[in-house]
Write a protein that holds these residues in place. Structure first.
Motif, PDB file in Angstrom:
ATOM      1  N   LEU A  57       0.830  -1.205   0.000  1.00 32.55           N
ATOM      2  CA  LEU A  57       0.000   0.000   0.000  1.00 32.55           C
ATOM      3  C   LEU A  57       0.863   1.254   0.000  1.00 32.55           C
ATOM      4  CD1 LEU A  57      -2.969   0.945   0.104  1.00 32.55           C
ATOM      5  CD2 LEU A  57      -2.779   0.987   2.594  1.00 32.55           C
ATOM      6  N   GLN A  58       1.942   1.238   0.739  1.00 35.35           N
ATOM      7  CA  GLN A  58       2.858   2.379   0.752  1.00 35.35           C
ATOM      8  C   GLN A  58       3.467   2.620  -0.624  1.00 35.35           C
ATOM      9  OE1 GLN A  58       5.086   0.752   4.241  1.00 35.35           O
ATOM     10  NE2 GLN A  58       5.030   2.866   4.964  1.00 35.35           N
ATOM     11  N   GLN A  59       3.653   1.556  -1.390  1.00 35.45           N
ATOM     12  CA  GLN A  59       4.265   1.686  -2.710  1.00 35.45           C
ATOM     13  C   GLN A  59       3.276   2.174  -3.766  1.00 35.45           C
ATOM     14  OE1 GLN A  59       5.774  -2.230  -3.448  1.00 35.45           O
ATOM     15  NE2 GLN A  59       7.257  -2.167  -1.772  1.00 35.45           N
ATOM     16  N   VAL A  60       2.030   1.700  -3.696  1.00 38.21           N
ATOM     17  CA  VAL A  60       1.066   2.017  -4.759  1.00 38.21           C
ATOM     18  C   VAL A  60       0.273   3.273  -4.486  1.00 38.21           C
ATOM     19  CG1 VAL A  60       0.847  -0.420  -5.360  1.00 38.21           C
ATOM     20  CG2 VAL A  60      -0.798   0.602  -3.765  1.00 38.21           C
ATOM     21  N   CYS A  61       0.304   3.762  -3.253  1.00 35.99           N
ATOM     22  CA  CYS A  61      -0.506   4.937  -2.910  1.00 35.99           C
ATOM     23  C   CYS A  61       0.270   5.790  -1.916  1.00 35.99           C
ATOM     24  CB  CYS A  61      -1.841   4.479  -2.333  1.00 35.99           C
ATOM     25  SG  CYS A  61      -3.149   5.712  -2.398  1.00 35.99           S
ATOM     26  N   ALA A  62       1.022   6.731  -2.418  1.00 35.02           N
ATOM     27  CA  ALA A  62       1.981   7.476  -1.598  1.00 35.02           C
ATOM     28  C   ALA A  62       1.335   8.407  -0.584  1.00 35.02           C
ATOM     29  CB  ALA A  62       2.914   8.275  -2.509  1.00 35.02           C
ATOM     30  N   ASP A  63       0.106   8.884  -0.841  1.00 31.34           N
ATOM     31  CA  ASP A  63      -0.479   9.888   0.046  1.00 31.34           C
ATOM     32  C   ASP A  63      -1.491   9.319   1.029  1.00 31.34           C
ATOM     33  OD1 ASP A  63      -2.260   9.255  -1.924  1.00 31.34           O
ATOM     34  OD2 ASP A  63      -3.004  11.289  -2.219  1.00 31.34           O
ATOM     35  N   VAL A  64      -1.444   8.007   1.278  1.00 34.02           N
ATOM     36  CA  VAL A  64      -2.351   7.402   2.256  1.00 34.02           C
ATOM     37  C   VAL A  64      -1.938   7.810   3.664  1.00 34.02           C
ATOM     38  CG1 VAL A  64      -2.958   5.213   3.362  1.00 34.02           C
ATOM     39  CG2 VAL A  64      -3.135   5.442   0.905  1.00 34.02           C
ATOM     40  N   GLU A  65      -2.899   8.254   4.450  1.00 31.87           N
ATOM     41  CA  GLU A  65      -2.655   8.619   5.843  1.00 31.87           C
ATOM     42  C   GLU A  65      -3.223   7.594   6.811  1.00 31.87           C
ATOM     43  OE1 GLU A  65      -3.495  12.692   6.956  1.00 31.87           O
ATOM     44  OE2 GLU A  65      -3.413  13.326   4.858  1.00 31.87           O
ATOM     45  N   VAL A  66      -4.340   6.964   6.420  1.00 29.43           N
ATOM     46  CA  VAL A  66      -5.002   5.983   7.283  1.00 29.43           C
ATOM     47  C   VAL A  66      -5.120   4.655   6.543  1.00 29.43           C
ATOM     48  CG1 VAL A  66      -7.142   5.383   8.504  1.00 29.43           C
ATOM     49  CG2 VAL A  66      -6.302   7.741   8.545  1.00 29.43           C
ATOM     50  N   VAL A  67      -4.767   3.584   7.239  1.00 31.59           N
ATOM     51  CA  VAL A  67      -4.871   2.234   6.686  1.00 31.59           C
ATOM     52  C   VAL A  67      -5.988   1.495   7.411  1.00 31.59           C
ATOM     53  CG1 VAL A  67      -3.707   0.039   6.287  1.00 31.59           C
ATOM     54  CG2 VAL A  67      -2.414   2.182   6.185  1.00 31.59           C
ATOM     55  N   VAL A  68      -6.919   0.937   6.662  1.00 30.00           N
ATOM     56  CA  VAL A  68      -7.988   0.113   7.225  1.00 30.00           C
ATOM     57  C   VAL A  68      -7.625  -1.344   6.990  1.00 30.00           C
ATOM     58  CG1 VAL A  68     -10.431  -0.489   7.139  1.00 30.00           C
ATOM     59  CG2 VAL A  68      -9.717   1.881   6.767  1.00 30.00           C
ATOM     60  N   ILE A  69      -7.684  -2.144   8.043  1.00 25.87           N
ATOM     61  CA  ILE A  69      -7.433  -3.584   7.932  1.00 25.87           C
ATOM     62  C   ILE A  69      -8.749  -4.306   8.197  1.00 25.87           C
ATOM     63  CG2 ILE A  69      -6.168  -5.560   8.866  1.00 25.87           C
ATOM     64  CD1 ILE A  69      -3.918  -3.597   9.612  1.00 25.87           C
ATOM     65  N   HIS A  70      -9.074  -5.218   7.299  1.00 31.71           N
ATOM     66  CA  HIS A  70     -10.357  -5.909   7.392  1.00 31.71           C
ATOM     67  C   HIS A  70     -10.172  -7.351   6.958  1.00 31.71           C
ATOM     68  CE1 HIS A  70     -14.668  -6.028   7.823  1.00 31.71           C
ATOM     69  NE2 HIS A  70     -14.840  -6.473   6.587  1.00 31.71           N
ATOM     70  N   ASP A  71     -11.142  -8.203   7.276  1.00 30.45           N
ATOM     71  CA  ASP A  71     -11.101  -9.598   6.864  1.00 30.45           C
ATOM     72  C   ASP A  71     -11.851  -9.788   5.562  1.00 30.45           C
ATOM     73  OD1 ASP A  71      -9.648 -10.531   9.059  1.00 30.45           O
ATOM     74  OD2 ASP A  71     -11.447 -10.725  10.292  1.00 30.45           O
ATOM     75  N   ALA A  72     -11.300 -10.608   4.695  1.00 28.68           N
ATOM     76  CA  ALA A  72     -11.927 -10.852   3.398  1.00 28.68           C
ATOM     77  C   ALA A  72     -13.276 -11.547   3.529  1.00 28.68           C
ATOM     78  CB  ALA A  72     -11.001 -11.683   2.520  1.00 28.68           C
ATOM     79  N   VAL A  73     -13.528 -12.196   4.656  1.00 19.21           N
ATOM     80  CA  VAL A  73     -14.775 -12.952   4.827  1.00 19.21           C
ATOM     81  C   VAL A  73     -15.724 -12.269   5.808  1.00 19.21           C
ATOM     82  CG1 VAL A  73     -13.873 -15.182   4.124  1.00 19.21           C
ATOM     83  CG2 VAL A  73     -13.572 -14.441   6.485  1.00 19.21           C
ATOM     84  N   ARG A  74     -15.617 -10.954   5.896  1.00 14.90           N
ATOM     85  CA  ARG A  74     -16.609 -10.147   6.625  1.00 14.90           C
ATOM     86  C   ARG A  74     -17.254  -9.206   5.603  1.00 14.90           C
ATOM     87  NH1 ARG A  74     -15.738  -9.795  12.503  1.00 14.90           N
ATOM     88  NH2 ARG A  74     -13.815 -10.876  13.070  1.00 14.90           N
ATOM     89  N   PRO A  75     -18.312  -9.638   4.944  1.00 18.44           N
ATOM     90  CA  PRO A  75     -18.827  -8.880   3.803  1.00 18.44           C
ATOM     91  C   PRO A  75     -19.762  -7.729   4.144  1.00 18.44           C
ATOM     92  CG  PRO A  75     -20.032 -10.929   4.042  1.00 18.44           C
ATOM     93  CD  PRO A  75     -18.967 -10.957   5.097  1.00 18.44           C
ATOM     94  N   PHE A  76     -20.095  -7.531   5.427  1.00 15.74           N
ATOM     95  CA  PHE A  76     -21.110  -6.537   5.754  1.00 15.74           C
ATOM     96  C   PHE A  76     -20.535  -5.444   6.662  1.00 15.74           C
ATOM     97  CE2 PHE A  76     -23.229 -10.739   5.496  1.00 15.74           C
ATOM     98  CZ  PHE A  76     -23.791 -10.553   4.245  1.00 15.74           C
TER      99      PHE A  76
END
Length: 483
Positions: free
Chosen positions: A99-118
């Motif tokens: 994420l740091q490489q593909v989007c240089a101006d990100v300030e906040v990172v959201v971490i989520h599970d792939a199997v929580r769809p709602f």
């Protein structure tokens, strides 16, 4: 929904689970839910939000290409798929670095599970804003069961005070330097055995996360039975029906609305007739985030009616983009793409006794009083197809939506058995299939219902409800008969 988030937000979705707990041969993120892999619904929750700049999915090496193909198929252009690690934390770390490489101006990172769809948008916004302010944020839910500990001999040792403890849920959010610094200081034991990102932020970055109350829908698909629950939630949330053309068949419009409401669908009735589709239904009630299933009541294809100019009308060839996921419950009965033998028999008998009638004038428009051989099969099919395309094009918004956001159209026609019912039936079936093919890749599903003879409104409404309940991408393009 507009938001005042004015800084860069990126996401990391670890998706390395392999489904052993569910005893599945397919990883649970790829399990079919209403015709699409489960992970697609999770991605779509975030991909549609304009303030989320990039989504990185980290998965095991054997699933990288499969996920990349899926991302391409559904048009998730914000998503980057990378190879993760052997554990959850190693996969998240790989995602954060990407994420740091593909989007240089990100300030906040959201971490989520792939199997929580709602995940509700307002909940995600709350977590992101809290992380931006406090460095880290997470959601929690009350414990519903007492937590106990036992010794090596499986004897009770202690129980926890349930009022003091909570379930930690996802999503979680972090200022980018907070989570990046924490992972740079992690030990091998942290990477191999740790599970809680918020604890890493506290241990290595000195940040005490803001914990907010989460909603009941932040659950994780963990067991096989959860797939059925997810399917039910998708059905409940994502199907809102607009019945259009009430001026054509008022009784049928009312009957369909009543039938669908009894099945707990949200229904909007619009009285526009098919000849007056110059504007979409009431914009305050419809749109990409509301109405997604449209039942179009076309004029009765009866020999005595003037609207047979559907064969000759030259309309603009309009097509639509995408919009919300469909559902899949009860099976279809007494219907299908193949013509029902009894319907065919009845239609053949009556069609053999038909007679051609002269043309007549109605409101200055010259129209055919029967579907006779003066109009070629090609012109009939072309006229029907153009009409349906025109109606869909006038309803669908111009804004493009990625992935799962689907529209479904159910075009309902009726034909008197005295007309060339069998011939029309074949041309209408071809038109429905052609329109469905034209909509492939655009997230638009197309169905047709043809009522033969004097079928009651109740029977037609029952069929309509069954098609909506069973709506599935593999059924798109079918013509269902009601006899």
């Amino acid at each position: 929904m507009e938001t005042d988030i004015g800084y860069g937000v990126g996401m990391v979705l670890p998706a390395a689970g392999c489904g052993e707990r569910m005893k599945l041969t397919t990883p649970k993120q790829f399990c079919d839910v209403n015709g699409r892999p489960l992970i697609c619904y999770t991605i779509d929750c975030f991909h549609r939000l304009p303030w989320i700049q990039s989504i990185v999915i980290s998965t095991s090496k054997r699933h990288v290409e499969e996920l990349r193909e899926l991302v391409s198929r559904y048009g998730f252009d914000k998503v980057v798929v990378v190879e993760g690690g052997s554990t959850r934390h190693r996969s998240i770390h790989a995602g954060v670095k990407t994420l740091q490489q593909v989007c240089a101006d990100v300030e906040v990172v959201v971490i989520h599970d792939a199997v929580r769809p709602f995940v509700a948008q307002h909940m995600l916004e709350k977590i992101v804003k809290a992380a931006h302010c406090h460095g880290a944020a997470g959601v929690c839910r009350p414990l519903v069961s007492t937590v106990i500990a036992r010794d090596a001999d499986q004897r009770l040792m202690e129980s926890l005070d349930r009022s003091r403890y909570y379930n930690s849920e996802m999503p979680q959010a972090f200022q980018l330097p907070v989570i990046s610094n924490a992972y740079s200081k992690c030990t091998s034991d942290d990477f191999d055995h740790g599970t809680e990102c918020l604890l890493l932020a506290m241990k290595y970055s000195g940040v005490h996360a803001k914990i907010v109350d989460g909603s009941a829908d932040l659950w994780k698909v963990t067991y096989k039975k959860d797939l059925s629950a997810a399917e039910a939630v998708i059905k409940e949330r994502l199907t809102r029906v607009a019945v259009i053309g009430g001026n054509v068949w008022p009784q049928l419009s009312d009957m369909i609305a009543e039938q669908l409401k009894s099945l707990q669908f949200q229904v909007i009735q619009d009285s526009q007739s098919e000849q007056d589709m110059s504007k979409p239904p009431d914009s305050s009630q419809s749109g990409p985030n509301s109405d997604n299933t449209f039942v179009i009541l076309h004029a009765d294809l009866n020999a005595s009616e003037p609207h047979l100019n559907i064969v000759n009308t030259d309309v603009n060839n309009a097509s639509g983009d995408t919009a919300v996921a469909r559902n899949n419950t009860n099976g279809l009965e007494n219907c299908g793409n193949a013509l029902h033998s009894e319907c065919l028999s009845n239609a053949d008998t009556k069609a053999s006794n038909r007679t051609e009638r002269p043309e007549s004038e109605d409101s200055g428009n010259k129209v055919a009083t029967t579907l006779n051989h003066t109009a070629s099969n090609e012109s009939k099919g072309s006229g029907l197809l153009s009409k349906m395309k025109s109606v869909q094009g006038q309803i669908l918004p111009s804004q493009s939506h990625p992935g799962l956001v689907d529209y479904s159209f159910i075009h309902i026609f009726r034909v008197s058995m005295e007309t060339e019912g069998v011939e029309l039936q074949g041309e209408l079936s071809k038109s429905i299939m052609k329109l469905s093919k034209d909509c492939q890749g655009k997230g638009v599903l197309v169905y047709g219902i043809l009522a033969l003879g004097e079928v009651s409104a109740e029977r037609i409404s029952e069929m309509t409800a069954t098609v909506i309940q069973r709506g599935h991408i593999s059924f798109s393009g079918q013509l269902f008969l009601v006899c």
